[in-house]
Enzyme design. Structure first.
Site, PDB file in Angstrom:
ATOM      1  N   HIS A 494      52.326  20.876  76.120  1.00  0.00           N
ATOM      2  CA  HIS A 494      53.587  21.445  76.623  1.00  0.00           C
ATOM      3  C   HIS A 494      53.380  22.108  77.997  1.00  0.00           C
ATOM      4  CE1 HIS A 494      57.484  23.747  75.937  1.00  0.00           C
ATOM      5  NE2 HIS A 494      56.909  24.471  76.894  1.00  0.00           N
ATOM      6  N   GLU A 495      52.417  23.007  78.062  1.00  0.00           N
ATOM      7  CA  GLU A 495      52.182  23.717  79.332  1.00  0.00           C
ATOM      8  C   GLU A 495      51.714  22.748  80.409  1.00  0.00           C
ATOM      9  OE1 GLU A 495      53.474  26.462  79.494  1.00  0.00           O
ATOM     10  OE2 GLU A 495      53.601  26.964  77.362  1.00  0.00           O
ATOM     11  N   HIS A 498      54.694  21.334  82.077  1.00  0.00           N
ATOM     12  CA  HIS A 498      55.216  22.202  83.137  1.00  0.00           C
ATOM     13  C   HIS A 498      54.352  22.053  84.398  1.00  0.00           C
ATOM     14  CE1 HIS A 498      58.290  24.327  80.957  1.00  0.00           C
ATOM     15  NE2 HIS A 498      57.469  24.853  80.069  1.00  0.00           N
ATOM     16  N   HIS A 501      55.197  19.052  86.379  1.00  0.00           N
ATOM     17  CA  HIS A 501      56.460  19.270  87.095  1.00  0.00           C
ATOM     18  C   HIS A 501      56.179  19.968  88.437  1.00  0.00           C
ATOM     19  CE1 HIS A 501      60.952  20.635  86.508  1.00  0.00           C
ATOM     20  NE2 HIS A 501      60.845  19.647  87.352  1.00  0.00           N
TER      21      HIS A 501
HETATM   22 ZN   LIG Z   1      57.892  25.813  78.199  1.00  0.00          ZN
END
Ligand SMILES: [Zn+2]
Length: 700
Positions: A494-495, A498, A501
């Site tokens: 998940h991280e 990010h 991104h």
């Molecule tokens: Zn998040």
């Protein structure tokens, strides 16, 4: 999550702050060019005494730059006003990024004192900018002509952001209105701090003390040990103590055979902030809700939710309600079937009671073993941290052709930190990624991603990003390397999403990096889909001792159990989302009777009695002391996006190069430089459909 740093106004404005600022600026690394690889922060040289002079100088420089913008006698243009603003905070941006990241990941008393000192300084600094009438005049002037200025799409978005942020910050108000707004904001920030402080006290409080060994029945050895240590730290040696922090009491709910004690600790948990003691949050939150109505009205909005949602994808409260309602019925239905499964176990055990909220964790655990024969401990040996991280890197390499090369010549702020250079397939430098995965005293709990330096490209000056990922994952021991749980594996992916991104960003203006809160979890949550995909598990889930890949039967068990408890998780989450919306669609400013209002809110949706809302009003930190008021729905809103987006891959191939290239080009590179729904549709060819999420959660 993406780390949001909130400005906090301290309760005590004077604080112990007793170091001597270094007067010699030539020694301060913030005042020098960094000759480090890729101009990464020279952590070895940065000392705590360097921050304050750098903050002060950074604010001074920005103020000077803004004075120059305002005094410019030429007519306002995008370049001489907006672009100039974008370039005005170079030093302040660097020092505040380094400081806030390190204060979260590697703090100490001096850093915390400094945070209490700089937060109000920064808040005032930004207020002074937003409430500067001459500056706003120039922005308004440009905004009025925006269609005739030949601006790029990104420039239009940035101009729009500035104009709206100024208005939302009160720039359009008369002096009396501005004064009123400052007062409301000040009271709100104090209430928010107080709410959080009360909640911390109530959460770290003792929820249950056990004195009789027989009352430990059912608890695993590790849980008993931690409870004994907790008792010792609370001055109750020889007993067993459970606090109301999740890692402490959830295992008690999962394993304790003592039903009455489960009830006791569960009720203590849901009553946090609602005990009519010094730490009661009822008055604080009802006052907060009332002030938010006042502020919304002052700024021309009917409710606080209208004010907030105006800047989100959801746009209007009715859209959020419709969205939540569409999920509500199927989620309650699924939870009903989960209750039947658990009631079945109770009946087969020959017990004569109906499942209650405090029984849920205990019987869910039994159903999990019975139905899926799955035990977390069987999986851990396959999730060695280094293998999982490499798995995440390999997924990104297969999707986007990028490479990750470890660098040992770049300075770190703690020995646990590892550094990777990210490159294109042809070797071109993209950016730097730090990973910092183990818990320590100096680190906040949770996991997050942030940047030390964001990507930008003003007038062809391409700045490459410096990104970091933080976690609090299982540590290595004397005998074993760091072996992660399934949750931790998903969090790492998940991280990392990010981080991608931020790393693959290809925008011009720093301002264009910000995306709405109900879109920001798309790039992160979509990566979790790869984490648990059988094809990907076969790539990275290898036994830490033998190197053997995870056996097929274990992978099958992971796949088969993917719907376990999804009804419960969705219902408790949605209930809290409804509660958030109800508090923030109030139109009157009278203080509400909190208990009655909450009861009415949850009664209206017909919440089944075996499930409590994930948060009660008095302990709902996201909305009363965090940044998620009228925004708690965002997580599942973004889940619709990530499930729908991943579906695009699944329909062809989860490593399809063309789809990946489109996701990179239309989503990851663009930040918030354009309306995010337009970006999404360019990737997917249509607006997101809820079907994929319903299927993933078993709600179809
Ligand atoms: Zn998040």
């Amino acid at each position: 999550m993406v780390k949001l740093f909130f400005t906090l106004i301290p309760l005590i404005l004077f604080c112990a702050f007793n170091f001597q600022p270094n007067q010699n600026n030539s020694e301060n690394p913030f005042f020098k060019d960094w000759n480090t690889p890729f101009k990464t922060p020279p952590f070895d040289e940065i000392k705590v005494e360097h921050y304050l002079p750098a903050f002060e100088e950074g604010m001074k420089q920005q103020k000077t730059a803004i004075d120059a913008i305002v005094r410019n006698t030429e007519a306002p243009t995008f370049e001489n006003t907006i672009e100039a603003l974008e370039k005005s905070n170079k030093l302040l941006d660097i020092v505040s990024n380094v400081f806030s990241n390190l204060n979260a990941a590697n703090t100490n008393d001096e850093m915390q004192d400094l945070a209490r000192k700089t937060a109000p300084m920064m808040a005032k600094h930004y207020d002074d900018i937003i409430l500067n009438p001459k500056l706003f005049e120039r922005i308004k002037e440009i905004y009025k002509q925006k269609e005739s200025l030949n601006l790029t799409t990104e420039q239009k978005t940035v101009l729009d952001n500035y104009y709206k942020d100024f208005i939302r910050g009160g720039a359009n108000l008369d002096d009396k209105g501005k004064e009123k707004l400052r007062k409301i904001n000040e009271e709100l920030s104090l209430l928010s701090v107080k709410f959080g402080e009360n909640l911390l006290k109530e959460t770290t409080a003792i929820g249950l003390v056990i004195e009789d060994k027989n009352d430990l029945a059912g608890l695993p050895e590790g849980v008993i040990k931690s409870a004994a240590e907790m008792a010792k730290s609370k001055g109750q040696e020889g007993k067993w103590v459970f606090t109301l922090q999740k890692p402490s009491f959830i295992p008690f709910l999962q394993y304790s055979e003592k039903r009455d004690l489960r009830e006791k600790v569960f009720k203590a948990y849901i009553h946090r902030g609602n005990n009519n003691n010094d730490y009661d949050n009822k008055n604080i939150l009802s006052r907060t809700a009332a002030l938010r109505v006042q502020r919304a009205n002052l700024l021309g909005y009917k409710t606080h939710a209208d004010f907030v949602l105006d800047r989100n994808m959801a746009k209007k409260p009715e859209n959020v309600y419709k969205f939540l309602n569409d999920l509500w019925t199927p989620a309650q239905k699924r939870a009903g079937r989960e209750i039947e499964d658990m009631q079945g176990v109770i009946n087969r055990e020959g017990k004569n009671f109906k499942l209650e909220a405090w029984d849920w964790w205990y019987y869910a655990e039994k159903v999990k073993k019975e139905k899926y024969a799955l035990d977390e401990e069987m999986l851990r040996p396959y999730f060695k941290l280094e293998n999982v991280r490499q798995g995440a890197f390999d997924v990104a390499s297969r999707l986007y052709g990028i490479q990750f090369v470890e660098r040992t010549d770049i300075q770190v702020y703690h020995p646990d930190v590892k550094v990777f250079e990210v490159k294109e397939a042809d070797g071109k430098h993209i950016g730097i990624l730090y990973s910092d995965y183990f818990p320590r005293e100096s680190k906040e709990s949770g996991a997050w991603s942030n940047t030390f330096r964001g990507q930008s490209n003003i007038q062809g000056n391409f700045i490459t990003p410096v990104v970091y990922n933080v976690g609090n994952f299982s540590k290595p021991t004397d005998e074993k390397p760091a072996l992660l749980s399934v949750d931790e594996v998903k969090t790492l992916f998940h991280e990392f999403g990010h981080a991608l991104h931020s790393l693959l960003s290809h925008i011009v203006y720093p301002n264009a990096a910000s995306v709405p809160v109900d879109f920001v979890e798309l790039p992160s949550q979509i990566m979790e889909n790869w984490a648990m995909d059988p094809e990907v598990l076969r790539m990275y889930a290898k036994h830490y001792k033998t190197g053997e890949p995870m056996p097929k039967e274990l992978i099958d068990k992971i796949v088969n159990s993917s719907l376990f408890n999804q009804g419960f998780e969705t219902v408790e989450y949605l209930a809290a989302s409804f509660l958030d919306m109800d508090w923030h669609t109030l139109t009157d400013t009278a203080n509400k009777d909190v208990a009655a209002y909450e009861k009415g809110s949850l009664g209206k949706i017909g919440l089944i009695p075996q499930i409590e809302s994930r948060y009660q009003s008095t302990n709902f930190a996201h909305i009363f002391s965090g940044g998620y008021s009228s925004g708690y729905y965002s997580y599942i809103w973004a889940a619709v996006l990530d499930a729908d987006a991943f579906q695009a891959f699944k329909e062809k191939n989860i490593f399809d190069k063309e789809i990946a290239a489109s996701f990179r080009k239309n989503v990851l590179e663009k930040g918030g430089s354009e309306d995010v729904m337009v970006l999404y549709k360019r990737f997917r060819g249509a607006e997101p459909k809820v079907d994929a999420l319903l299927k993933r959660r078993g709600l179809n």
